[in-house]
Design an enzyme around this catalytic site. Structure first.
Site, mmCIF file in Angstrom:
data_model
loop_
_atom_site.group_PDB
_atom_site.id
_atom_site.type_symbol
_atom_site.label_atom_id
_atom_site.label_comp_id
_atom_site.label_asym_id
_atom_site.label_seq_id
_atom_site.Cartn_x
_atom_site.Cartn_y
_atom_site.Cartn_z
ATOM 1 N N CYS A 92 24.238 53.551 29.214
ATOM 2 C CA CYS A 92 24.396 52.641 28.067
ATOM 3 C C CYS A 92 24.396 53.247 26.917
ATOM 4 C CB CYS A 92 23.182 51.469 28.115
ATOM 5 S SG CYS A 92 23.204 50.788 30.003
ATOM 6 N N CYS A 217 18.071 38.812 30.013
ATOM 7 C CA CYS A 217 18.996 39.944 30.508
ATOM 8 C C CYS A 217 20.152 39.957 29.469
ATOM 9 C CB CYS A 217 19.594 39.805 31.981
ATOM 10 S SG CYS A 217 18.467 39.555 33.207
ATOM 11 N N SER A 218 20.475 41.086 28.993
ATOM 12 C CA SER A 218 21.834 41.189 28.539
ATOM 13 C C SER A 218 22.881 40.919 29.477
ATOM 14 C CB SER A 218 22.024 42.595 28.071
ATOM 15 O OG SER A 218 22.103 43.529 29.013
ATOM 16 N N LYS A 350 21.647 41.031 23.772
ATOM 17 C CA LYS A 350 21.270 39.838 24.283
ATOM 18 C C LYS A 350 22.272 38.916 24.313
ATOM 19 C CE LYS A 350 19.616 37.092 26.873
ATOM 20 N NZ LYS A 350 21.074 36.580 27.071
ATOM 21 N N HIS A 354 26.955 43.227 25.678
ATOM 22 C CA HIS A 354 26.599 44.565 25.820
ATOM 23 C C HIS A 354 27.645 45.314 27.101
ATOM 24 C CE1 HIS A 354 24.268 48.316 26.720
ATOM 25 N NE2 HIS A 354 23.742 47.960 27.751
HETATM 26 N N1 COA Z 1 22.642 36.065 29.020
HETATM 27 C C1 COA Z 1 23.287 34.523 28.674
HETATM 28 N N2 COA Z 1 23.928 33.695 29.561
HETATM 29 C C2 COA Z 1 24.286 34.391 30.624
HETATM 30 C C3 COA Z 1 24.285 35.824 31.041
HETATM 31 C C4 COA Z 1 22.976 36.394 30.074
HETATM 32 N N3 COA Z 1 22.554 37.464 30.322
HETATM 33 N N4 COA Z 1 24.616 36.022 32.170
HETATM 34 C C5 COA Z 1 25.508 35.112 32.509
HETATM 35 N N5 COA Z 1 25.162 34.037 31.529
HETATM 36 C C6 COA Z 1 25.743 32.687 31.676
HETATM 37 C C7 COA Z 1 27.233 32.693 31.979
HETATM 38 O O1 COA Z 1 27.990 32.667 30.936
HETATM 39 C C8 COA Z 1 27.334 31.436 32.853
HETATM 40 O O2 COA Z 1 27.204 30.322 31.805
HETATM 41 P P1 COA Z 1 28.070 28.921 32.326
HETATM 42 O O3 COA Z 1 27.567 28.465 33.343
HETATM 43 O O4 COA Z 1 27.775 28.051 30.912
HETATM 44 O O5 COA Z 1 29.664 29.516 32.207
HETATM 45 C C9 COA Z 1 25.958 31.433 33.564
HETATM 46 O O6 COA Z 1 25.120 32.030 32.749
HETATM 47 C C10 COA Z 1 26.063 31.895 35.127
HETATM 48 O O7 COA Z 1 27.100 33.248 34.925
HETATM 49 P P2 COA Z 1 27.208 34.164 36.165
HETATM 50 O O8 COA Z 1 28.224 35.214 35.737
HETATM 51 O O9 COA Z 1 27.222 33.331 37.371
HETATM 52 O O10 COA Z 1 25.728 34.931 35.964
HETATM 53 P P3 COA Z 1 25.063 36.047 36.976
HETATM 54 O O11 COA Z 1 24.078 35.365 37.837
HETATM 55 O O12 COA Z 1 26.465 36.699 37.899
HETATM 56 O O13 COA Z 1 24.822 37.367 36.178
HETATM 57 C C11 COA Z 1 23.018 38.276 35.370
HETATM 58 C C12 COA Z 1 23.556 37.321 35.468
HETATM 59 C C13 COA Z 1 21.719 38.093 34.537
HETATM 60 C C14 COA Z 1 22.501 38.961 36.939
HETATM 61 C C15 COA Z 1 23.899 39.348 34.708
HETATM 62 O O14 COA Z 1 24.123 39.028 33.381
HETATM 63 C C16 COA Z 1 23.378 40.898 34.795
HETATM 64 O O15 COA Z 1 23.435 41.459 35.729
HETATM 65 N N6 COA Z 1 22.876 41.349 33.506
HETATM 66 C C17 COA Z 1 22.344 42.430 33.296
HETATM 67 C C18 COA Z 1 23.387 43.740 33.211
HETATM 68 C C19 COA Z 1 22.950 45.083 33.009
HETATM 69 O O16 COA Z 1 22.155 45.613 34.015
HETATM 70 N N7 COA Z 1 23.155 45.838 32.069
HETATM 71 C C20 COA Z 1 22.853 47.252 32.037
HETATM 72 C C21 COA Z 1 21.672 47.142 31.159
HETATM 73 S S1 COA Z 1 20.607 48.658 31.327
#
Ligand code: COA
Length: 406
Positions: A92, A217-218, A350, A354
């Site tokens: 990252c 989470c981002s 956030k 990201h």
């Molecule tokens: N912040 C805000 N909203 C989020 C979000 C986040 N981080 N992630 C997803 N959403 C929203 C989507 O837009 C969707 O909204 P909607 O229903 O209005 O369309 C809803 O939440 C569900 O989205 P979905 O894609 O099904 O979520 P998910 O469960 O597959 O993924 C996380 C959510 C948190 C697991 C994913 O965002 C993630 O893995 N984040 C971390 C990424 C990471 O690790 N990066 C490296 C950092 S070191």
């Protein structure tokens, strides 16, 4: 302000980016090309691509997300240039590391004017992206079933156990970081999410890995960002309002969480921030805005302690009190005695998004527009002179810190 004591390393004379989000119809090369074009067009007095002597690009997962390799070759074609093009991979912090390498090239006198870019295309990978991201962790952590939300959940749980004293306010503070960053993104036309979330909504969002919830989470994102750097001496060839890079520092450590002396602070943040302050003769008291790597909210909490802004174990109290005092403002500053620090004025990882390799470059783009007073709806209203950008790879194996000034 002691900013004049600092000899600039380089000047940023152009910056551009794409929107961040689910950009399914664009290839990675197209995203980077679009960011680069926006960047070239932002140069006040104009620039021709033949004035670029080298390029430094950062990205992390292109080989698995897009079955792509040898990015310099693709970009030589897009840019129509045969200059040296170098790729950096630092998870990252790939973007921050590209900037660090570009600064070294300018410092050394090798080049005067270079293009820096960062990109990532993550959303096409759907559920596989969580596994891909684990390239930035220890294989034993992957084998044990960890994901990145899980690793940061371990850090957040330990922080809350060690310093939260079982208090509700500590849990609230973790949610306030996210609430504040979503609030800052409301007017950011490039941001992935432009929605308000109260701390209560964040605490009620789906549990991902206890105590990390979805809204701590981002997101998973696509996007790219680019900068043009030149020597301080040449800056006025391109613009009357250059923004100077006063410090460029990087520190590295083991990727494993389980070998660390502490999992409630990031050693590389401490080292890179201290080195950047030493390089500039500035302290955290001189910094007005900070782009902080809030991949998970606990990371922003730890930055506030590792940079010296709050004492170890006390940032959550500072965050809680600052949020309560400033939540109705356009930007909610962190307050420490007489000092105010606005963190992530455009929404941070956030809410802005990201796309991992783009983030470090996006941070300097945000600082550049803020310092020039060109940040549109998310412009910080008090006159700005200094910004700090903090970019982390993995759970802290690598950190870059850049300090910018007018
Ligand atoms: N912040 C805000 N909203 C989020 C979000 C986040 N981080 N992630 C997803 N959403 C929203 C989507 O837009 C969707 O909204 P909607 O229903 O209005 O369309 C809803 O939440 C569900 O989205 P979905 O894609 O099904 O979520 P998910 O469960 O597959 O993924 C996380 C959510 C948190 C697991 C994913 O965002 C993630 O893995 N984040 C971390 C990424 C990471 O690790 N990066 C490296 C950092 S070191």
């Amino acid at each position: 302000m002691t900013i004049n004591q600092s000899k600039p390393i380089a000047a940023i004379v152009g910056a551009g980016r794409t929107k961040f989000g689910e950009l399914w119809y664009d290839d990675p090369e197209k995203l980077l090309f679009d960011a680069g074009l926006n960047c070239m067009q932002s140069v006040d007095k104009g620039i021709h691509r033949n004035q670029l002597e080298a390029c430094y690009f950062g990205s992390f997962l292109y080989q698995s997300t897009n079955k792509m390799g040898l990015v310099p070759g693709h970009m030589a074609k897009e840019l129509g240039l045969n200059v040296p093009i170098t790729m950096t991979e630092a998870a990252c912090a790939s973007g921050g590391s590209a900037i660090y390498n570009a600064c070294m090239a300018i410092r050394s006198g090798q080049y005067d004017t270079v293009l820096v870019g960062g990109f990532e295309k993550m959303t096409d990978r759907s559920n596989k992206i969580s596994d891909d991201l684990m390239f930035a962790a220890d294989p034993n952590e992957f084998g044990a079933g960890y994901t990145f939300p899980g690793l940061y959940a371990t850090m957040m749980a330990r922080y809350m156990y060690d310093y939260g004293e079982g208090k509700q306010e500590c849990e609230d503070a973790m949610a306030m970081v996210a609430s504040k960053n979503h609030h800052h993104a409301i007017k950011n036309e490039y941001a992935q999410f432009r929605r308000e979330f109260t701390p209560e909504a964040i605490k009620k969002s789906s549990l991902v890995a206890h105590p990390v919830r979805l809204l701590h989470c981002s997101p998973v994102s696509d996007g790219a960002a680019a900068l043009i750097l030149t020597t301080p001496e040449k800056a006025h060839t391109y613009t009357d309002t250059p923004i100077y890079i006063l410090a460029s520092q990087q520190a590295t450590n083991d990727v494993s969480l389980y070998t660390r002396e502490s999992i409630t602070s990031i050693k590389t943040t401490k080292l890179a921030t201290a080195a950047a302050f030493k390089e500039t003769n500035l302290t955290y008291k001189d910094i007005q805005i900070a782009e902080v790597h809030d991949c998970f909210t606990v990371e922003e909490v730890m930055f506030l302690e590792d940079s010296g802004y709050y004492e170890k174990g006390t940032a959550w109290k500072g965050i809680y009190e600052s949020y309560e005092a400033g939540k109705t403002k356009k930007h909610t500053p962190y307050i420490n005695e007489q000092n105010e620090l606005i963190v992530n004025p455009g929404g941070g990882l956030k809410a802005d998004g990201h796309p991992v390799g783009a983030t470090g470059v996006r941070q300097l783009h945000e600082a550049w527009v803020q310092l020039r007073g060109q940040a549109g709806g998310q412009q910080v209203e008090s006159g700005l002179n200094t910004a700090l950008c903090h970019n982390i790879g993995g759970t802290g194996a690598i950190c870059t810190v850049h300090i910018l000034g007018r």
